[in-house]
Design an enzyme around this catalytic site. Sequence first.
Site, short mmCIF file in Angstrom:
data_model
loop_
_atom_site.label_atom_id
_atom_site.label_comp_id
_atom_site.label_asym_id
_atom_site.label_seq_id
_atom_site.Cartn_x
_atom_site.Cartn_y
_atom_site.Cartn_z
N ASP A 55 57.39 37.35 20.51
CA ASP A 55 56.53 38.45 20.99
C ASP A 55 55.06 38.10 20.91
OD1 ASP A 55 58.67 41.11 20.11
OD2 ASP A 55 57.75 40.73 22.06
N HIS B 172 53.65 46.54 44.29
CA HIS B 172 53.53 46.66 45.75
C HIS B 172 52.43 45.74 46.21
CE1 HIS B 172 56.22 50.01 46.35
NE2 HIS B 172 55.70 50.60 45.30
N CYS C 63 56.19 42.65 48.28
CA CYS C 63 56.27 42.43 49.72
C CYS C 63 55.24 41.37 50.08
CB CYS C 63 55.93 43.72 50.47
SG CYS C 63 56.99 45.09 50.02
N SER D 21 59.93 42.63 50.58
CA SER D 21 60.94 42.44 49.54
C SER D 21 61.70 43.74 49.38
CB SER D 21 60.29 42.10 48.21
OG SER D 21 59.80 40.81 48.23
N SER E 56 64.66 46.37 47.66
CA SER E 56 65.20 46.72 46.36
C SER E 56 66.71 46.62 46.40
CB SER E 56 64.78 48.14 45.98
OG SER E 56 65.21 49.02 46.98
#
Lengths: 568, 421
Positions: B116, B201, B243, B269, B271
Amino acid sequence: KQNAAAQKQAEPAVLQPTPQPKDDFQEELVVRPLHSGDIYASFQFRTLWETDFMRGNKVSHYRLFPKSLGQVISKFSVRELHISFTQGYWRTMQWGQPYLPSPPGAELWVWFQDSVTDVDATWKELTNVLSGIFCASLNFIDSTNTVQPSASFKPLGIGNVTDHRFLRYATLPREIVCTENLTPWKKLLPCGSKAGLAVLLKSEKLFHSSFHSQAVHIRPVCQDWQCKTTSWELRQTLNVVFDLHNSGQGKREWSLFKMFSRTLTEACPLASSSKIYIDITDNPEQFELSPATSLLSQAMVLGDRRTFSVYDLTQQDTFGSVRSLNLLIRWKSTEGDMLRPLLHAERYVAGYGLQTGEIHTLMYNHHPYRSFPVLLLDSVPWYLRLYIHTLTVTSKGKDNKPSYIHYQPSKDRVRPHLLEMLVQLPPNSVTEVTVQFERALLKWTEYTPDPNHGFYVGSSVISSLVPSTVAMDTNSTRERPLFSSFFPCKEESSYFVRVYTEPLLVNLPTPDFSMPYNVICLTCTVVAVGYGSLYNLLTRSFQIEEPSPGLAKRIANVIRKMRGVPPL
Amino acid sequence: MKTHVLFNLFATFLLADGLNIEVSVFDFSLQLQISHRFVFLILNFTRNVAPLLINTQLFTRFLSRISQDSAGQFFSSGHTNNWAVLVCTSRFWFNYRHVANTLSVYRSVKRLGIPDSHIVLMLADDMACNHRNPKPATVFSHKNMELNVYGDDVEVDYRGYEVTVENFLRVLTGRLPPSTPRSKRLLSDDRSNILIYLTGHGGNGFLKFQDSEEISNVELADAFEQMWQKRRYNELLFIIDTCQGASMYERFYSPNLMALASSQVGEDSLSHQPDLAIGVHLMDRYTFYLLEFLEDIHPASKANMNDLFKVCPKSQCVSTPGHRTDLFLRDPGSVLITDFFGSVRKVEITTEAIDLTDPIKEVEERYMHSYVDQLPVSEIIHQKPKQKDWHPPDGFILGLWTLILLVFFQTYGVKHLRHIF
């Protein structure tokens, strides 16, 4: 190497002759069935360490106390630190008073030592460091949401200096609490989440609840009754209320497995005490508890004498032959009303439109004949401009003048409003505090990416010494369960209580963010068309152009040119 | 030796030429491609400011290895630590799939060994504890709630409003305010392999952050160049699932970058599958098949990048995933998946013993402490008002008084001055 060798042989440590500072770890779970059928579980993990962080030579050997918090205390000269992360709102009227109150969102208040020269800079660094430790966006705490209360939030630990210059208080009502805050919190425990009561802390069950609050409290406390030596106390608390219908399938039958999807198998080996307390004061004859236990304990908590069944996890026979403890609690609902809590508060926004509004805070005193003073702390962000001349405090229809008012006006984009009032609540009454405000228009870059959600106003804090029905225990160092020893008790006839109201969600006038683009397009078009036309009119000269002549005339002109005669 | 100095000068000249920097550096990198091994040697020389002895050692080793034809060994990666920066840039509940994408890559990366402390996870919105989530504290990647990628042990470093273009670029370039905690910093050095994963996006040449701002491919390329010049990475793998994702790596010009995208310019792209109980699409196709591919990888796996390029062909993804390896010096077939997704940990066993010093016993002063009164009513009522800091009068106040005085003296005449002074 010496230590490793000693541990391997499992001998009592024959290490260095000088003793280490003593540290002690206790864990405790209190389960209280609520009148509405929900169940309230409160975990407390306390580490006591007799050391001094403030001395010159730095502390280098950490055993039970987490190193990240120890370094924070010594680096920022912290005297007291209280931080809480809460999801949900505590419904006082249905659930009673919590053992440890907390407002929705994140709350942080810190008392610094009087050796700190620049408190604001230290506060800013501290919030950044804590945001890394707890994976929360505490770095959004800055001067626009920090206040310096003048009378509330007195230190809960020992000390004699109470200069409020060293106190800072901030809340982030928008802060989301999820597994990423629980994970580092669990890592601060000495046993982590591998052994002891922390095994029960599974996020999928804890966050599927009506109320979830986890907090860290660090303060210096008295070591013994003479109070000549102090030790640092770290309390990690987790309060959760499971809903009857969401998690309980509508039945007043709860077990550890139903609540946490785990059972207990052992106590934390590093703990000196590991206990579970079940509150059986209400409806004792209809209460069913299995496996049965003979240990009973009484404690004075929240102004009342409560009886608890105790399970001691350090005893091996608690776990029985199956080596696991799954408590089953069953009770029938009673028809009567719950005993109403003595102090209760609500807050809401009144008004219409996006220009003005009014904040109403209602404080209820349900005691039949005693009145008591409450200290109300309100911190309103600068974009709600309060009109303090419209502040009214009324009880039972009559004006109730506060005996102390401290108001610090806001400064745009620098600091919020701070209003503190000491109000005497008459018995069996409702006191209403109203103040009008006006909403400001923010600069377009100051809006959040989702401004239509609204803007939050942090909860009001109401601190009070409420008269108690039984004599409270003022002896602070006797062996007491952790849940009853959080707030120090100075007198027997009253107990300290802190009530938080709901946070408010107000809509600010929000611009249409596509307008800059629209305006640019429109303006450019208008300028291009308008100015272009004007420029053409002004700078171009006009010439008359004769229409082209017909075919016959053109031939005639050609012949005339050949002849040398001017054309037609 | 002279040749390498010349090459060095040539390189710096090109880089310093501000006018057509893009073209010249691109040309330089083209030349790199052509004379692959030669230039690796050059780069080695120009990068190492070590004494000549080491350079000659490398040179002789290089020659001997070439002669032994074990080029694969020579081109094994020289990284010592791994970092990952995983960013989800979308807000709102219907963008659940972007958070699930990022968390599934986080999960794979943690499982393969990166701790982490070496992962910077940025999630722009909270889906797990969102009030619309029917199963709180969970984020699922497969429908019917088969796989909870959120888990019980997750540390999000930047969340909510903190995920902005500025913070992202500051994390990459390391230019953070001094009080930023360690968990929010990318403390990589020149021997770090970094994995950068972006999802959200996007469009042709930009990626949208939180519906209010965007980052362009030029900015991203410049950020990577800053990282290169500050020696903040050894090799960098850039994966983007949006996209028209291939447009984001078109402008890269720094060496040692490999990029993968889920779709070409002009393609969207898509889903993967919705879950009817949760009500939203759970994952994007490319990351779904990437997750399935990574589930088969274990820390000792020998799968290489060519397998990664084959993830999600057009038949599964509907869009055409793209990749770019021209800036990367090693052959992608020799790069292990675990070079970026896993973590190299070098353990040095020592038999030395360290003597611990005895702790110093301190003597404390003994005096009586006491708890403070929580609500001292009489003290509060009789509290002295705080000494307010005196501020010099504001410009406005001064102007107002000047105006009043002027008007007064104008009306009543200057002779009254005598009575005042």
